[in-house]
Design a protein around this motif. Structure first.
Motif, PDB file in Angstrom:
ATOM      1  N   ALA A 220       5.513   6.885   3.994  1.00  0.00           N
ATOM      2  CA  ALA A 220       6.061   8.186   3.619  1.00  0.00           C
ATOM      3  C   ALA A 220       7.171   8.083   2.581  1.00  0.00           C
ATOM      4  O   ALA A 220       7.490   9.076   1.919  1.00  0.00           O
ATOM      5  CB  ALA A 220       6.585   8.898   4.867  1.00  0.00           C
ATOM      6  N   VAL A 221       7.747   6.887   2.416  1.00  0.00           N
ATOM      7  CA  VAL A 221       8.893   6.738   1.525  1.00  0.00           C
ATOM      8  C   VAL A 221       8.562   7.154   0.095  1.00  0.00           C
ATOM      9  O   VAL A 221       9.353   7.806  -0.592  1.00  0.00           O
ATOM     10  CB  VAL A 221       9.416   5.281   1.561  1.00  0.00           C
ATOM     11  N   GLY A 222       7.375   6.787  -0.358  1.00  0.00           N
ATOM     12  CA  GLY A 222       7.022   7.065  -1.744  1.00  0.00           C
ATOM     13  C   GLY A 222       6.397   8.424  -1.981  1.00  0.00           C
ATOM     14  O   GLY A 222       5.950   8.706  -3.098  1.00  0.00           O
ATOM     15  N   LEU A 223       6.360   9.269  -0.964  1.00  0.00           N
ATOM     16  CA  LEU A 223       5.714  10.573  -1.105  1.00  0.00           C
ATOM     17  C   LEU A 223       6.723  11.661  -1.447  1.00  0.00           C
ATOM     18  O   LEU A 223       7.888  11.594  -1.061  1.00  0.00           O
ATOM     19  CB  LEU A 223       5.001  10.954   0.200  1.00  0.00           C
ATOM     20  N   GLU A 224       6.252  12.660  -2.155  1.00  0.00           N
ATOM     21  CA  GLU A 224       7.005  13.882  -2.376  1.00  0.00           C
ATOM     22  C   GLU A 224       6.458  14.950  -1.431  1.00  0.00           C
ATOM     23  O   GLU A 224       5.307  14.865  -0.985  1.00  0.00           O
ATOM     24  CB  GLU A 224       6.863  14.357  -3.826  1.00  0.00           C
ATOM     25  N   PRO A 225       7.286  15.959  -1.068  1.00  0.00           N
ATOM     26  CA  PRO A 225       6.789  17.011  -0.174  1.00  0.00           C
ATOM     27  C   PRO A 225       5.466  17.593  -0.671  1.00  0.00           C
ATOM     28  O   PRO A 225       5.319  17.926  -1.842  1.00  0.00           O
ATOM     29  CB  PRO A 225       7.914  18.052  -0.203  1.00  0.00           C
ATOM     30  N   GLY A 226       4.510  17.664   0.253  1.00  0.00           N
ATOM     31  CA  GLY A 226       3.177  18.167  -0.060  1.00  0.00           C
ATOM     32  C   GLY A 226       2.173  17.073  -0.362  1.00  0.00           C
ATOM     33  O   GLY A 226       0.962  17.323  -0.370  1.00  0.00           O
ATOM     34  N   GLN A 227       2.633  15.857  -0.619  1.00  0.00           N
ATOM     35  CA  GLN A 227       1.723  14.749  -0.950  1.00  0.00           C
ATOM     36  C   GLN A 227       1.276  14.015   0.312  1.00  0.00           C
ATOM     37  O   GLN A 227       1.972  14.010   1.327  1.00  0.00           O
ATOM     38  CB  GLN A 227       2.405  13.761  -1.896  1.00  0.00           C
ATOM     39  N   TYR A 228       0.130  13.354   0.223  1.00  0.00           N
ATOM     40  CA  TYR A 228      -0.384  12.515   1.299  1.00  0.00           C
ATOM     41  C   TYR A 228      -0.760  11.154   0.712  1.00  0.00           C
ATOM     42  O   TYR A 228      -0.938  10.996  -0.500  1.00  0.00           O
ATOM     43  CB  TYR A 228      -1.599  13.153   1.983  1.00  0.00           C
ATOM     44  N   THR A 229      -0.872  10.178   1.566  1.00  0.00           N
ATOM     45  CA  THR A 229      -1.184   8.817   1.108  1.00  0.00           C
ATOM     46  C   THR A 229      -2.608   8.776   0.556  1.00  0.00           C
ATOM     47  O   THR A 229      -3.541   9.273   1.196  1.00  0.00           O
ATOM     48  CB  THR A 229      -1.032   7.804   2.256  1.00  0.00           C
ATOM     49  N   ARG A 230      -2.770   8.151  -0.623  1.00  0.00           N
ATOM     50  CA  ARG A 230      -4.084   8.094  -1.256  1.00  0.00           C
ATOM     51  C   ARG A 230      -4.879   6.877  -0.816  1.00  0.00           C
ATOM     52  O   ARG A 230      -6.060   6.741  -1.139  1.00  0.00           O
ATOM     53  CB  ARG A 230      -3.944   8.081  -2.777  1.00  0.00           C
ATOM     54  N   GLU A 231      -4.218   5.984  -0.052  1.00  0.00           N
ATOM     55  CA  GLU A 231      -4.888   4.827   0.516  1.00  0.00           C
ATOM     56  C   GLU A 231      -4.661   4.829   2.028  1.00  0.00           C
ATOM     57  O   GLU A 231      -3.592   5.233   2.500  1.00  0.00           O
ATOM     58  CB  GLU A 231      -4.330   3.526  -0.082  1.00  0.00           C
ATOM     59  N   PRO A 232      -5.643   4.372   2.808  1.00  0.00           N
ATOM     60  CA  PRO A 232      -5.446   4.287   4.251  1.00  0.00           C
ATOM     61  C   PRO A 232      -4.275   3.367   4.594  1.00  0.00           C
ATOM     62  O   PRO A 232      -4.059   2.350   3.938  1.00  0.00           O
ATOM     63  CB  PRO A 232      -6.778   3.717   4.764  1.00  0.00           C
ATOM     64  N   VAL A 233      -3.531   3.728   5.601  1.00  0.00           N
ATOM     65  CA  VAL A 233      -2.390   2.936   6.062  1.00  0.00           C
ATOM     66  C   VAL A 233      -2.793   2.237   7.353  1.00  0.00           C
ATOM     67  O   VAL A 233      -3.037   2.875   8.375  1.00  0.00           O
ATOM     68  CB  VAL A 233      -1.163   3.841   6.308  1.00  0.00           C
ATOM     69  N   ALA A 234      -2.879   0.897   7.288  1.00  0.00           N
ATOM     70  CA  ALA A 234      -3.352   0.124   8.439  1.00  0.00           C
ATOM     71  C   ALA A 234      -2.225  -0.106   9.441  1.00  0.00           C
ATOM     72  O   ALA A 234      -1.072  -0.318   9.077  1.00  0.00           O
ATOM     73  CB  ALA A 234      -3.901  -1.210   7.969  1.00  0.00           C
ATOM     74  N   SER A 235      -2.579  -0.038  10.734  1.00  0.00           N
ATOM     75  CA  SER A 235      -1.654  -0.395  11.813  1.00  0.00           C
ATOM     76  C   SER A 235      -2.467  -1.021  12.935  1.00  0.00           C
ATOM     77  O   SER A 235      -3.704  -1.122  12.849  1.00  0.00           O
ATOM     78  CB  SER A 235      -0.900   0.831  12.336  1.00  0.00           C
ATOM     79  N   ALA A 236      -1.804  -1.426  13.986  1.00  0.00           N
ATOM     80  CA  ALA A 236      -2.503  -2.020  15.124  1.00  0.00           C
ATOM     81  C   ALA A 236      -3.413  -1.015  15.816  1.00  0.00           C
ATOM     82  O   ALA A 236      -4.308  -1.400  16.582  1.00  0.00           O
ATOM     83  CB  ALA A 236      -1.479  -2.562  16.121  1.00  0.00           C
ATOM     84  N   PHE A 237      -3.246   0.273  15.545  1.00  0.00           N
ATOM     85  CA  PHE A 237      -4.022   1.308  16.218  1.00  0.00           C
ATOM     86  C   PHE A 237      -5.231   1.767  15.402  1.00  0.00           C
ATOM     87  O   PHE A 237      -6.091   2.477  15.917  1.00  0.00           O
ATOM     88  CB  PHE A 237      -3.137   2.511  16.524  1.00  0.00           C
ATOM     89  N   GLY A 238      -5.265   1.427  14.128  1.00  0.00           N
ATOM     90  CA  GLY A 238      -6.357   1.866  13.274  1.00  0.00           C
ATOM     91  C   GLY A 238      -5.845   2.136  11.869  1.00  0.00           C
ATOM     92  O   GLY A 238      -4.991   1.401  11.357  1.00  0.00           O
ATOM     93  N   PHE A 239      -6.353   3.208  11.266  1.00  0.00           N
ATOM     94  CA  PHE A 239      -5.985   3.537   9.891  1.00  0.00           C
ATOM     95  C   PHE A 239      -5.458   4.976   9.843  1.00  0.00           C
ATOM     96  O   PHE A 239      -6.088   5.897  10.366  1.00  0.00           O
ATOM     97  CB  PHE A 239      -7.194   3.365   8.970  1.00  0.00           C
ATOM     98  N   HIS A 240      -4.323   5.135   9.207  1.00  0.00           N
ATOM     99  CA  HIS A 240      -3.626   6.414   9.173  1.00  0.00           C
ATOM    100  C   HIS A 240      -3.683   7.021   7.784  1.00  0.00           C
ATOM    101  O   HIS A 240      -3.732   6.319   6.773  1.00  0.00           O
ATOM    102  CB  HIS A 240      -2.152   6.241   9.545  1.00  0.00           C
ATOM    103  N   ILE A 241      -3.633   8.356   7.762  1.00  0.00           N
ATOM    104  CA  ILE A 241      -3.355   9.099   6.538  1.00  0.00           C
ATOM    105  C   ILE A 241      -2.085   9.893   6.830  1.00  0.00           C
ATOM    106  O   ILE A 241      -2.000  10.588   7.851  1.00  0.00           O
ATOM    107  CB  ILE A 241      -4.507  10.041   6.164  1.00  0.00           C
ATOM    108  N   VAL A 242      -1.101   9.763   5.964  1.00  0.00           N
ATOM    109  CA  VAL A 242       0.220  10.333   6.211  1.00  0.00           C
ATOM    110  C   VAL A 242       0.516  11.390   5.149  1.00  0.00           C
ATOM    111  O   VAL A 242       0.285  11.165   3.953  1.00  0.00           O
ATOM    112  CB  VAL A 242       1.308   9.239   6.181  1.00  0.00           C
ATOM    113  N   LYS A 243       1.032  12.511   5.591  1.00  0.00           N
ATOM    114  CA  LYS A 243       1.441  13.569   4.670  1.00  0.00           C
ATOM    115  C   LYS A 243       2.912  13.896   4.899  1.00  0.00           C
ATOM    116  O   LYS A 243       3.353  14.026   6.050  1.00  0.00           O
ATOM    117  CB  LYS A 243       0.614  14.835   4.886  1.00  0.00           C
ATOM    118  N   LEU A 244       3.660  14.007   3.795  1.00  0.00           N
ATOM    119  CA  LEU A 244       5.054  14.435   3.868  1.00  0.00           C
ATOM    120  C   LEU A 244       5.120  15.945   3.663  1.00  0.00           C
ATOM    121  O   LEU A 244       4.735  16.448   2.609  1.00  0.00           O
ATOM    122  CB  LEU A 244       5.888  13.725   2.800  1.00  0.00           C
TER     123      LEU A 244
END
Length: 305
Positions: A220-244
């Motif tokens: 989320a650090v590199g996002l501006e309000p209204g933006q979402y991650t353009r690449e999947p974010v991997a974690s131990a639980f699976g793959f996330h898409i994050v929106k600020l």
């Protein structure tokens, strides 16, 4: 009627003090009995009479007064059962008080000691309450609030949404749908594997650093309000898409939210100061050793640390 009103008001004030100070229920019983004794049949004519013991009325005002004292014992009792229980209690008190007076209990040393102790308790409570009121008013509470807020460090908050997908391919499919204009909250409700947040469209609320997974926070650090991650974010639980959704400085707690706690703290400090001043100005001989009470058990074995 004036005497009835004044007597009942004085008793009510004493009971409010007694709730905080009296260490034994017998003292409460003594005061209730004495207050009921002050209510003569003539003085109680404006109250509904709920019982009568040896010609002395027990009225709705007496019951209302006593109900507060017995609140812990009454619990969630239905209203009619509560009324009956309190009336029975006051009848018992009236009977015992009359019998005690007939037996000259008021001349017993035990009675005198208890009443002297109770009088000292009440005098202390009235005096301290009066002195505390001089020191702790609305202006003092407001000033303490302003000082506390002024010392409170500001914190940045981010309001985030996220979706959790099982595979990277699923996450990329969802990103493609977002790119095509699909609503993030709708897709989160349909596709996210995070049962805790999907019902609210993936909304995680406003978070300060450290309140969510490091992977989500970093994305989320590199996002501006209204933006979402353009690449999947991997974690131990699976793959996330994050929106600020939003960034803000965390608002300070309102005066209304903190004023009660602040007032309690100021009153406690004022009470300690008043008692310390009284002791310093007096000649006090404590003829037993000063022994600190044992520390309260907080559930941790500090000796093992």
């Amino acid at each position: 009627m004036t005497m009835r009103h004044t007597t009942h008001g004085a008793c009510h004030a004493q009971m409010q003090l007694l709730r905080r100070l009296a260490p034994r229920s017998i003292l409460k019983a003594l005061l209730i009995a004495s207050c009921i004794s002050a209510a003569t049949p003539a003085a109680a004519q404006n109250d509904k009479v709920l019982a009568r013991v040896n010609g002395v009325d027990i009225t709705s005002a007496d019951v209302a007064f006593a109900t507060g004292m017995y609140a812990n014992r009454l619990g969630d009792m239905p209203e009619d059962a509560r009324l009956s229980a309190v009336v029975d209690e006051l009848i018992g008190l009236r009977l015992a008080a009359d019998a005690a007076k007939a037996a000259n209990v008021t001349n017993d040393e035990a009675y005198k000691r208890q009443m002297a102790f109770f009088e000292a308790q009440t005098l202390r409570s009235v005096f301290v309450a009066r002195e505390v009121a001089k020191r702790v008013d609305e202006e003092a509470v407001r000033k303490a609030y302003d000082d506390q807020i002024g010392r409170m460090p500001s914190a940045q908050e981010s309001r985030l949404r996220h979706m959790l997908l099982s595979t990277e391919a699923e996450a990329r499919d969802v990103i493609a749908e977002l790119d095509a204009g699909k609503d993030f909250a709708t897709l989160a409700g349909e596709r996210s594997k995070d049962e805790a947040s999907k019902a609210s469209g993936g909304d995680l609320g406003y978070l300060t650093p450290g309140q969510t997974m490091a992977e989500i926070e970093a994305a989320a650090v590199g996002l501006e309000p209204g933006q979402y991650t353009r690449e999947p974010v991997a974690s131990a639980f699976g793959f996330h898409i994050v929106k600020l959704e939003d960034r803000r400085t965390r608002p300070a707690p309102s005066f209304e939210a903190l004023s009660g706690q602040i007032r309690d703290s100021l009153e406690a400090a004022a009470t300690q100061s008043i008692m310390a001043d009284l002791r310093a100005a007096a000649t006090v001989e404590k003829l037993v050793p000063d022994v600190a009470p044992p520390a309260a058990d907080d559930g941790h074995d500090h000796g093992a640390e």
